[in-house]
Design an enzyme around this catalytic site. Structure first.
Site, mmCIF file in Angstrom:
data_model
loop_
_atom_site.group_PDB
_atom_site.id
_atom_site.type_symbol
_atom_site.label_atom_id
_atom_site.label_comp_id
_atom_site.label_asym_id
_atom_site.label_seq_id
_atom_site.Cartn_x
_atom_site.Cartn_y
_atom_site.Cartn_z
ATOM 1 N N LYS A 68 0.780 -1.440 -0.085
ATOM 2 C CA LYS A 68 -0.019 0.174 -0.037
ATOM 3 C C LYS A 68 0.960 1.372 0.043
ATOM 4 O O LYS A 68 0.497 2.132 -0.470
ATOM 5 C CB LYS A 68 -0.961 0.278 1.156
ATOM 6 C CG LYS A 68 -2.188 -0.842 1.185
ATOM 7 C CD LYS A 68 -2.599 -0.849 2.632
ATOM 8 C CE LYS A 68 -4.147 -0.980 2.329
ATOM 9 N NZ LYS A 68 -5.013 -1.102 3.571
ATOM 10 N N ASP A 104 -9.960 3.434 2.164
ATOM 11 C CA ASP A 104 -10.083 2.983 3.593
ATOM 12 C C ASP A 104 -10.867 3.834 4.374
ATOM 13 O O ASP A 104 -11.297 3.499 5.554
ATOM 14 C CB ASP A 104 -8.874 2.629 4.085
ATOM 15 C CG ASP A 104 -7.996 1.416 3.456
ATOM 16 O OD1 ASP A 104 -8.925 0.481 3.127
ATOM 17 O OD2 ASP A 104 -6.862 1.439 3.376
#
Ligand code: ATR
Length: 275
Positions: A68, A104
């Site tokens: 990520k 997220d």
């Protein structure tokens, strides 16, 4: 209909990911000509894998551990929000260009508000100061909450707070946590404690008002020891599976232009993958 578009989750390892189960449910439900698979890609092969996405017919991919943060330097564009979080979980292929975003934070806040849970105040206590805590803090500050961070290693919490540079954020020591619960309307666990195979989070909730909401971003197990303890004393609890579902909702929308529904049937279907 044109060629099938591909999507998937890229991680290393990635075989336990629930994302294929989740996205393929929506692909079937909305009758989209697409597929979603898990792709194990070693860190030193990530750049090459991402570069080939346009020519391989991808609409985009999700990124998970350990990619990520590392992927940011390999993408053509990364939006300001993902840069601020320091992590990309969604790559979109648009006109041959790789665009990085982060869904997220959206997933966290959407999960919190989706059940119409009434928070009694704006004071949030976040446990942990890793990458997950950063996304959670950014999403809470954006929704005008006041955030207190407690982390085992206080310096890490201080570094996180300093980098967010916001007067609504403060840091306390880990051993001050229990006393601070009396002022907490939302308690969030972002540490790895309570996750399958890890130690439980040892914490007394005695000082926490009974109407305060407790949430855990861990979803395996679905009911972490923290959530079980909170529910037992009557606190409203929010499990972490919803965050996974809602971050996926926004990724799906970015790739396919449809904002898919998060329903109980979907939750059940995804949960079967955990059992
Ligand atoms: P992520 O990026 O997924 O958030 P991470 O960076 O490894 O993961 O962070 C894990 C978090 O769990 C950290 O806040 C860590 O605390 P430290 O910064 O002190 O390491 C916390 N954590 C892990 N094990 C812990 C333990 N036994 N007690 C308290 N906190 C713990």
């Amino acid at each position: 209909m044109g060629d099938a578009r591909k999507a998937g989750v890229v991680g290393y390892p990635v075989n336990h990911s629930l994302s294929p189960r989740l996205h393929n449910y929506w692909i079937r439900q909305y009758n989209i000509n697409a597929s979603y698979e898990a792709f194990p890609v070693e860190p030193d092969k990530l750049e090459d894998f991402l570069r080939k996405l346009p020519e391989s017919g991808f609409a985009g991919v999700n990124l998970t551990i350990p990619h990520k943060e590392a992927a940011i330097k390999f993408l053509d564009e990364v939006n300001d929000f993902a840069r601020w979080i320091g992590a990309v979980n969604t790559v979109i292929v648009r006109d041959g260009v790789l665009i990085g975003k982060n869904t997220d934070a959206y997933g966290f806040i959407q999960n919190l508000i989706s059940g119409n849970r009434q928070l009694t105040g704006k004071d949030v206590l976040v446990m942990g100061a890793g990458g997950a805590a950063r996304a959670v803090c950014i999403s809470l500050l954006g929704a005008q909450y006041k955030v207190t961070i407690a982390n085992r290693t206080k310096e890490r919490a201080e570094a996180l707070a300093a980098s967010l540079d916001n007067s609504d954020i403060k840091v306390i020591r880990w051993d001050e946590l229990e006393n601070s619960l009396s002022e907490t309307s939302l308690l969030v666990n972002t540490t790895s404690l309570g996750m399958k195979g890890q130690q439980p989070l040892e914490l007394s909730l005695d000082n926490l008002p009974q109407e305060s909401v407790v949430t855990d971003i861990v979803y395996n197990p679905l009911v972490t020891p923290l959530l079980a303890m909170a529910a037992k004393r009557g606190n409203p609890v929010v499990d972490g599976l919803g965050m996974l579902l809602y971050q996926a909702q926004m990724s799906f929308y970015e790739w396919f232009g449809i904002k898919p529904e998060v329903t109980n049937d979907l939750r059940e279907h995804v949960l079967q993958g955990l059992r």
